[in-house]
Design a protein around this motif. Structure first.
Motif, short mmCIF file in Angstrom:
data_model
loop_
_atom_site.label_atom_id
_atom_site.label_comp_id
_atom_site.label_asym_id
_atom_site.label_seq_id
_atom_site.Cartn_x
_atom_site.Cartn_y
_atom_site.Cartn_z
N GLN A 37 66.25 -10.58 67.79
CA GLN A 37 66.85 -9.49 68.53
C GLN A 37 68.23 -9.22 67.97
N VAL A 38 68.52 -7.95 67.69
CA VAL A 38 69.83 -7.53 67.20
C VAL A 38 70.26 -6.29 67.98
N ARG A 39 71.55 -5.98 67.92
CA ARG A 39 72.02 -4.75 68.56
C ARG A 39 71.52 -3.55 67.77
N GLU A 40 71.13 -2.51 68.49
CA GLU A 40 70.61 -1.31 67.83
C GLU A 40 71.67 -0.65 66.94
N ARG A 41 72.88 -0.54 67.45
CA ARG A 41 74.01 0.01 66.71
C ARG A 41 75.23 -0.85 67.03
N VAL A 42 76.26 -0.70 66.24
CA VAL A 42 77.48 -1.48 66.46
C VAL A 42 78.06 -1.21 67.85
N ASP A 43 78.02 0.04 68.29
CA ASP A 43 78.61 0.41 69.59
C ASP A 43 77.61 0.32 70.74
N SER A 44 76.47 -0.31 70.53
CA SER A 44 75.43 -0.38 71.53
C SER A 44 75.25 -1.81 72.03
N SER A 45 74.84 -1.92 73.27
CA SER A 45 74.51 -3.25 73.79
C SER A 45 73.01 -3.41 73.95
N SER A 46 72.24 -2.41 73.53
CA SER A 46 70.78 -2.46 73.64
C SER A 46 70.19 -3.28 72.50
N PRO A 47 69.47 -4.36 72.84
CA PRO A 47 68.84 -5.15 71.78
C PRO A 47 67.54 -4.52 71.29
N VAL A 48 67.28 -4.69 70.00
CA VAL A 48 66.03 -4.25 69.39
C VAL A 48 65.48 -5.41 68.57
N ILE A 49 64.19 -5.38 68.29
CA ILE A 49 63.52 -6.43 67.53
C ILE A 49 63.41 -5.98 66.08
N ARG A 50 63.91 -6.81 65.15
CA ARG A 50 63.88 -6.48 63.73
C ARG A 50 63.66 -7.74 62.90
N TYR A 51 63.20 -7.54 61.64
CA TYR A 51 63.21 -8.63 60.67
C TYR A 51 64.65 -8.81 60.21
N VAL A 52 65.11 -10.06 60.16
CA VAL A 52 66.48 -10.37 59.75
C VAL A 52 66.42 -11.50 58.74
N CYS A 53 67.20 -11.38 57.67
CA CYS A 53 67.29 -12.44 56.67
C CYS A 53 67.92 -13.68 57.31
N ASN A 54 67.30 -14.83 57.11
CA ASN A 54 67.83 -16.07 57.69
C ASN A 54 69.12 -16.52 57.02
N GLU A 55 69.34 -16.11 55.79
CA GLU A 55 70.52 -16.56 55.04
C GLU A 55 71.74 -15.67 55.30
N CYS A 56 71.58 -14.35 55.15
CA CYS A 56 72.75 -13.46 55.22
C CYS A 56 72.79 -12.61 56.49
N LEU A 57 71.77 -12.70 57.33
CA LEU A 57 71.68 -11.98 58.61
C LEU A 57 71.57 -10.47 58.47
N MET A 58 71.15 -9.99 57.31
CA MET A 58 70.97 -8.56 57.11
C MET A 58 69.66 -8.11 57.77
N VAL A 59 69.70 -6.97 58.45
CA VAL A 59 68.50 -6.40 59.05
C VAL A 59 67.65 -5.84 57.91
N LEU A 60 66.37 -6.29 57.86
CA LEU A 60 65.51 -5.93 56.73
C LEU A 60 64.42 -4.92 57.07
N GLY A 61 64.05 -4.80 58.32
CA GLY A 61 63.00 -3.85 58.64
C GLY A 61 62.42 -4.08 60.03
N TYR A 62 61.31 -3.44 60.25
CA TYR A 62 60.64 -3.45 61.54
C TYR A 62 59.44 -4.39 61.51
N PRO A 63 59.32 -5.29 62.47
CA PRO A 63 58.14 -6.16 62.52
C PRO A 63 56.92 -5.41 63.04
N ASN A 64 55.74 -5.89 62.66
CA ASN A 64 54.52 -5.28 63.19
C ASN A 64 54.30 -5.74 64.63
N GLN A 65 53.32 -5.17 65.29
CA GLN A 65 53.09 -5.46 66.71
C GLN A 65 52.76 -6.93 66.93
#
Length: 74
Positions: A37-65
């Motif tokens: 779970q990550v924030r949708e935008r920097v100014d948002s408090s709404s969490p969204v589900i995304r693929y995230v790199c375990n090393e650098c924490l970069m958001v990489l994409g959208y997971p499948n269902q």
């Protein structure tokens, strides 16, 4: 130091840190990723589900269902 100068200094530091993070994330190979779970935008408090790199924490994409379902089971 006045309030304006203090805020200016903080924004300059923030910009420098964000640039350094971007450089490090760009150089990462993103070998292992997880669904998180990550924030949708920097100014948002709404969490969204995304693929995230375990090393650098970069958001990489959208997971499948199925990956989303597995994430919520944990």
């Amino acid at each position: 130091m006045g309030l304006f100068q203090k805020i200016n200094d903080l924004f300059a530091k923030k910009q420098k840190i964000e640039k350094e993070i971007a450089i490090l994330q760009k150089s990462c190979n993103h070998i292992k990723k997880s669904v998180k779970q990550v924030r949708e935008r920097v100014d948002s408090s709404s969490p969204v589900i995304r693929y995230v790199c375990n090393e650098c924490l970069m958001v990489l994409g959208y997971p499948n269902q199925q990956d989303k379902d597995n994430f919520f089971k944990e």
